[in-house]
Design a protein around this motif. Structure first.
Motif, mmCIF file in Angstrom:
data_model
loop_
_atom_site.group_PDB
_atom_site.id
_atom_site.type_symbol
_atom_site.label_atom_id
_atom_site.label_comp_id
_atom_site.label_asym_id
_atom_site.label_seq_id
_atom_site.Cartn_x
_atom_site.Cartn_y
_atom_site.Cartn_z
ATOM 1 N N ILE A 35 48.665 -37.824 37.873
ATOM 2 C CA ILE A 35 49.906 -37.044 37.739
ATOM 3 C C ILE A 35 50.934 -37.822 36.923
ATOM 4 C CG2 ILE A 35 51.808 -35.974 39.008
ATOM 5 C CD1 ILE A 35 49.834 -35.536 41.308
ATOM 6 N N GLN A 36 50.968 -39.129 37.128
ATOM 7 C CA GLN A 36 51.932 -39.956 36.416
ATOM 8 C C GLN A 36 51.637 -40.034 34.919
ATOM 9 O OE1 GLN A 36 54.551 -40.962 38.206
ATOM 10 N NE2 GLN A 36 53.540 -39.977 39.961
ATOM 11 N N LEU A 37 50.448 -39.638 34.527
ATOM 12 C CA LEU A 37 50.082 -39.654 33.114
ATOM 13 C C LEU A 37 50.476 -38.371 32.411
ATOM 14 C CD1 LEU A 37 46.463 -41.128 33.380
ATOM 15 C CD2 LEU A 37 48.645 -42.343 33.207
ATOM 16 N N ARG A 38 51.067 -37.445 33.140
ATOM 17 C CA ARG A 38 51.426 -36.145 32.583
ATOM 18 C C ARG A 38 52.943 -35.959 32.637
ATOM 19 N NH1 ARG A 38 46.414 -36.226 34.289
ATOM 20 N NH2 ARG A 38 44.854 -34.788 33.458
ATOM 21 N N PRO A 39 53.645 -36.544 31.662
ATOM 22 C CA PRO A 39 55.107 -36.468 31.685
ATOM 23 C C PRO A 39 55.640 -35.041 31.628
ATOM 24 C CG PRO A 39 54.306 -37.325 29.588
ATOM 25 C CD PRO A 39 53.140 -37.311 30.521
ATOM 26 N N PHE A 41 54.545 -32.524 33.327
ATOM 27 C CA PHE A 41 54.644 -32.024 34.696
ATOM 28 C C PHE A 41 55.767 -32.726 35.459
ATOM 29 C CE2 PHE A 41 50.190 -30.814 33.795
ATOM 30 C CZ PHE A 41 50.316 -29.455 34.037
ATOM 31 N N LEU A 42 55.974 -33.988 35.168
ATOM 32 C CA LEU A 42 57.088 -34.705 35.812
ATOM 33 C C LEU A 42 58.424 -34.098 35.382
ATOM 34 C CD1 LEU A 42 55.828 -38.395 35.483
ATOM 35 C CD2 LEU A 42 55.583 -36.823 37.421
ATOM 36 N N ALA A 43 58.472 -33.573 34.151
ATOM 37 C CA ALA A 43 59.681 -32.885 33.690
ATOM 38 C C ALA A 43 59.799 -31.496 34.298
ATOM 39 C CB ALA A 43 59.674 -32.793 32.165
ATOM 40 N N LEU A 44 58.666 -30.857 34.543
ATOM 41 C CA LEU A 44 58.656 -29.486 35.065
ATOM 42 C C LEU A 44 58.944 -29.412 36.561
ATOM 43 C CD1 LEU A 44 58.018 -26.433 34.926
ATOM 44 C CD2 LEU A 44 55.578 -27.044 35.127
ATOM 45 N N PHE A 45 58.418 -30.343 37.334
ATOM 46 C CA PHE A 45 58.478 -30.251 38.789
ATOM 47 C C PHE A 45 59.892 -30.027 39.340
ATOM 48 C CE2 PHE A 45 54.286 -32.777 39.389
ATOM 49 C CZ PHE A 45 53.572 -31.620 39.138
ATOM 50 N N PRO A 46 60.924 -30.707 38.839
ATOM 51 C CA PRO A 46 62.272 -30.437 39.380
ATOM 52 C C PRO A 46 62.701 -28.982 39.214
ATOM 53 C CG PRO A 46 62.264 -32.495 38.146
ATOM 54 C CD PRO A 46 60.939 -31.839 37.886
ATOM 55 N N HIS A 47 62.260 -28.332 38.144
ATOM 56 C CA HIS A 47 62.600 -26.920 37.952
ATOM 57 C C HIS A 47 61.957 -26.045 39.030
ATOM 58 C CE1 HIS A 47 64.527 -27.294 33.984
ATOM 59 N NE2 HIS A 47 63.578 -28.178 33.681
ATOM 60 N N ALA A 48 60.807 -26.490 39.538
ATOM 61 C CA ALA A 48 60.072 -25.708 40.535
ATOM 62 C C ALA A 48 60.287 -26.226 41.952
ATOM 63 C CB ALA A 48 58.584 -25.726 40.199
ATOM 64 N N ASN A 49 61.202 -27.177 42.107
ATOM 65 C CA ASN A 49 61.484 -27.753 43.426
ATOM 66 C C ASN A 49 60.226 -28.369 44.042
ATOM 67 O OD1 ASN A 49 63.125 -28.481 45.588
ATOM 68 N ND2 ASN A 49 62.813 -26.544 46.671
ATOM 69 N N ILE A 50 59.481 -29.074 43.213
ATOM 70 C CA ILE A 50 58.235 -29.724 43.630
ATOM 71 C C ILE A 50 58.344 -31.223 43.362
ATOM 72 C CG2 ILE A 50 55.780 -30.002 43.043
ATOM 73 C CD1 ILE A 50 55.613 -27.059 42.550
ATOM 74 N N GLU A 51 57.757 -32.002 44.236
ATOM 75 C CA GLU A 51 57.622 -33.437 44.030
ATOM 76 C C GLU A 51 56.133 -33.761 43.894
ATOM 77 O OE1 GLU A 51 59.513 -35.584 47.133
ATOM 78 O OE2 GLU A 51 61.437 -34.543 46.910
ATOM 79 N N PRO A 52 55.789 -34.782 43.122
ATOM 80 C CA PRO A 52 54.367 -35.125 42.973
ATOM 81 C C PRO A 52 53.650 -35.313 44.308
ATOM 82 C CG PRO A 52 55.662 -36.335 41.370
ATOM 83 C CD PRO A 52 56.642 -35.622 42.265
ATOM 84 N N SER A 53 54.345 -35.836 45.288
ATOM 85 C CA SER A 53 53.717 -36.079 46.596
ATOM 86 C C SER A 53 53.344 -34.785 47.311
ATOM 87 C CB SER A 53 54.647 -36.913 47.484
ATOM 88 O OG SER A 53 55.881 -36.238 47.690
ATOM 89 N N HIS A 54 53.896 -33.651 46.864
ATOM 90 C CA HIS A 54 53.556 -32.362 47.473
ATOM 91 C C HIS A 54 52.157 -31.895 47.074
ATOM 92 C CE1 HIS A 54 58.144 -31.267 47.653
ATOM 93 N NE2 HIS A 54 57.777 -32.113 48.594
#
Length: 392
Positions: A35-39, A41-54
């Motif tokens: 997941i950390q290799l996909r910047p 998605f790291l940019a997208l997740f806050p828009h969807a109220n998601i954290e990688p740990s979810h």
């Protein structure tokens, strides 16, 4: 990733009457470190109220040595999204438990024709998320309406008092997640070679979900949203080359041989320089090839391909393709691919900064070629089947 999240969210909230389970688990088919290799998605997740740990990743499954006893096949049912064959060790154990599919790749005929309450939807589209959105649309609209009427927001303990506003916020967050993938896959619907009616219709539907949300409607701009996610996707300069190669990597078993393909959003010259800097070497080419060789050997690949996308100095979208065969069987397949796919892909010999065509045969133990792929409309979605056909 977004395909499984959107599908599992809608189906879990609104399962069919005869569903195998009322809980659909969105399994992200990478380890958590990926997941950390996909910047993007790291940019997208806050828009969807998601954290990688979810997210639920391969790391959350039992170890492969005991998975069959701890997660018994008969207690599972698998719905595939964005692919239509369960590959690798999971495929060896659970292939017979696949009971549905939504995909935009070539149908390999592995999913049963009759999937009962689950979908069997394989169609041409720029993004698989478009097909998922299309399939889930009716259930999603019913779900949104029922959530408002039942006061679901209050039950969930949301701090907002207006159920309608809460549900529209949830919808908009999920919609942004789906929209991001479609826009990236179709270049904001500007790619004439990829964009289909499925994509334009899904974007219109998802954008309407976002614009109906009071909290987001006044600030959301699709072009700005696309640029944010696209820029993040291309921001790979901070990654090690081995991580760049595995960031968007897929692997297939073809008979007794293994094929791997890495897709990279930077040109070969970028990777050559990174390899040289990481190895503190003088030669651009040697350090790069050593890195590719290590990547392939670590995965016991017989045939390895690297596909790149970039923009030329004149602003034109361009593709490069490297194919490396590591044994006689793979060499035969690679040469067949080169002959059969040359015209379709528009393959032209590639010349690096030194003007040398990259070709290697050695003692007939390995074979390597690099081309410009002039017919740029063909992504891995087409190149992979061509390579696999040559291996068959």
């Amino acid at each position: 990733m977004t395909c499984s999240l959107v599908y599992a969210y809608i189906r879990s909230m609104a399962p069919t009457r005869n569903a195998f389970t009322q809980l659909y688990v969105p399994l992200t088919n990478i380890p958590f470190s990926g997941i950390q290799l996909r910047p993007e998605f790291l940019a997208l997740f806050p828009h969807a109220n998601i954290e990688p740990s979810h997210l639920i990743t391969l790391d959350d499954l039992p170890d492969l040595s005991v998975i069959e006893s701890k997660l018994r096949p008969e207690n599972t049912k698998w719905v595939l999204v964005d692919h239509n064959t369960l590959q690798g060790q999971l495929g060896k154990i659970y292939a017979d438990r696949v009971g549905g599919v939504i995909d935009h790749h070539e149908d390999e005929g592995k999913v049963p024709q009759n999937t009962n309450e689950e979908p069997r939807k394989i169609d041409i589209s720029g993004s698989c998320t478009s097909l998922v959105t299309e399939y889930c649309r009716q259930a999603w609209d019913l779900l949104s309406g029922s959530a408002v009427s039942s006061g679901t927001a209050h039950v969930q303990g949301d701090s907002l008092s207006d159920d309608d506003a809460v549900v529209k916020t949830w919808d908009a967050e999920v919609a942004q997640m789906g929209l991001a993938s479609i826009l990236i896959d179709t270049t904001n619907l500007q790619s004439k070679d990829k964009t289909t009616e499925h994509d334009t219709s899904a974007v219109k539907y998802l954008e309407a979900k976002i614009m109906s949300c009071p909290r987001l409607s006044t600030t959301f701009d699709r072009s700005a949203f696309y640029k944010e996610i696209d820029s993040a996707k291309k921001d790979i300069g901070g990654l090690k080359l081995q991580d760049i190669l595995r960031k968007d990597y897929k692997q297939w078993d073809e008979g007794q041989q293994k094929l791997g393909i890495s897709s990279v959003v930077k040109p070969i010259n970028f990777m050559q320089k990174k390899a040289r800097d990481e190895a503190s070497a003088d030669s651009l080419d040697e350090a790069y090839l050593e890195a590719l060789n290590k990547f392939a050997k670590d995965r016991d690949l017989d045939l390895y391909a690297v596909m790149t996308t970039s923009t030329s100095p004149s602003g034109e979208f361009q593709r490069e393709l490297l194919v490396w065969a590591f044994n006689e069987g793979a060499i035969s397949a690679a040469k067949k691919f080169a002959d059969d796919a040359r015209d379709e892909l528009g393959l032209e010999d590639w010349h690096g900064s030194g003007g040398k065509t990259k070709e290697h045969e050695g003692d007939s133990i390995e074979w390597r070629r690099v081309w410009w792929q002039r017919n740029v409309q063909h992504s891995r979605k087409r190149v992979a089947p061509l390579l696999r056909e040559a291996m068959g």
